[in-house]
Design a protein around this motif. Structure first.
Motif: not given
Length: 165
Positions: A34-39, A43-49, A58-59, A64-66
């Motif tokens: 879909g439109t899901r992006t894993e970010v 360096v600091r090893e953080h992640a989010f969706t 999307g789901t 969302n990005p904005v």
């Protein structure tokens, strides 16, 4: 470590070598179904969706990005208020920031080529509580408006290059 200690330690490091003031950030993005992006914040090893609402394909599993852009602005305002209040010795009991933005989908979807795909208007509302005078908080606001990195991104053109590999 207090914010004033962070400020002073940074000042000493930058005074010793001006190159210490230059920092870089890097973030990787991977498309999922879909439109899901894993970010992944490198360096600091953080992640989010990141995702879109169903109305935009999307789901709705995340903001969302904005929405993240508005969140980045509001969060940076909170942090910058804290730093500048510490630097100026202005007491703050609480900070609440609300950020609203208006976007016209004509630009994103290409329905009208004279419409920006980005925000047409962004409004930031700051609520500060504390024992200092209104005048001191107004002075603090001016300092924050001048030094907030994400506010600077919203207010000024930033050179950006894109490359397809």
């Amino acid at each position: 470590m207090s914010l004033t200690e962070v400020i002073e330690g940074t000042r000493k490091a930058v005074d010793a070598d001006p190159h210490n003031a230059a920092v870089s950030f890097s973030v990787d993005h991977t498309l999922k179904p879909g439109t899901r992006t894993e970010v992944e914040v490198k360096v600091r090893e953080h992640a989010f969706t990141v995702d879109e609402p169903p109305a935009l394909g999307g789901t709705d599993q995340a903001a969302n990005p904005v929405e993240y852009a508005l969140a980045a602005l509001g969060s940076c305002q909170v942090v910058t208020y804290q730093f500048w209040a510490a630097k100026r010795g202005i007491p703050i009991d609480s900070i609440k920031v609300t950020v609203d933005g208006d976007l016209d989908l004509h630009g994103f979807f290409g329905f009208a080529f004279n419409t920006r795909p980005g925000f047409g208007d962004v409004r930031v509302s700051i609520e500060l509580e504390g024992p200092a005078s209104r005048e001191r908080y107004e002075d603090l606001k001016r300092e924050v408006d001048e030094h907030c990195p994400v506010l600077d991104l919203f207010r000024n053109e930033t050179p950006v290059t894109t490359k397809l590999t």
